[in-house]
Design an enzyme around this catalytic site. Sequence first.
Site, short mmCIF file in Angstrom:
data_model
loop_
_atom_site.label_atom_id
_atom_site.label_comp_id
_atom_site.label_asym_id
_atom_site.label_seq_id
_atom_site.Cartn_x
_atom_site.Cartn_y
_atom_site.Cartn_z
N LYS A 151 0.87 -1.18 0.00
CA LYS A 151 0.00 0.00 0.00
C LYS A 151 0.91 1.22 0.00
CE LYS A 151 -0.32 -0.29 5.03
NZ LYS A 151 -1.21 -0.56 6.15
N ASP A 191 8.29 -2.80 5.56
CA ASP A 191 7.36 -3.51 6.44
C ASP A 191 7.13 -4.94 5.97
OD1 ASP A 191 5.65 -4.28 8.41
OD2 ASP A 191 4.03 -2.91 7.87
#
Length: 163
Positions: A33, A50
Amino acid sequence: MPAGEVLHHTIEICKVLEYLARRQPPVVHNDIKPGNIIVDRHSGRAVLVDFGTAKTKYLRSGGPDGGKDSIYGTVGYAAPELYQGHSEPRSDVYSLAATAYHLLTDDDPRDHPAQYPQLDTLSPALSDILRTALAPEIDDRPSATEFRQQLEGYLAGQAAPMR
């Protein structure tokens, strides 16, 4: 962010996804994202961050339409198969295409999961490339390599091969 820059960074992340898909077993990020892509201020390169979600595929209730939601996937960006607890490298292609859609149209897919109403505001060729990468069925989506090649062809002004 200008469209050319968005597509350039999308191509950079495709290369990361190609590398991850070649690992044995393949690594699936599961949460691509905008917030997990950082553009390095000095080099100008896009970096995928991440990776804490890359190995876990547990489920919990409460996803869109009363279905299941991946603990780590983000609604609006998560590929449909994540709601059944399944992911594979093309799941990340879906999420990357949803991210590119958001950055190109300023329409946040979290507001209406699995719907991309602003696709037709993009050029027909680019809209077709993203629409294919956002296909609900995994088998209808391109690999990261195919997605990258389509975007590179688009940027080069060529007709992008479609699956």
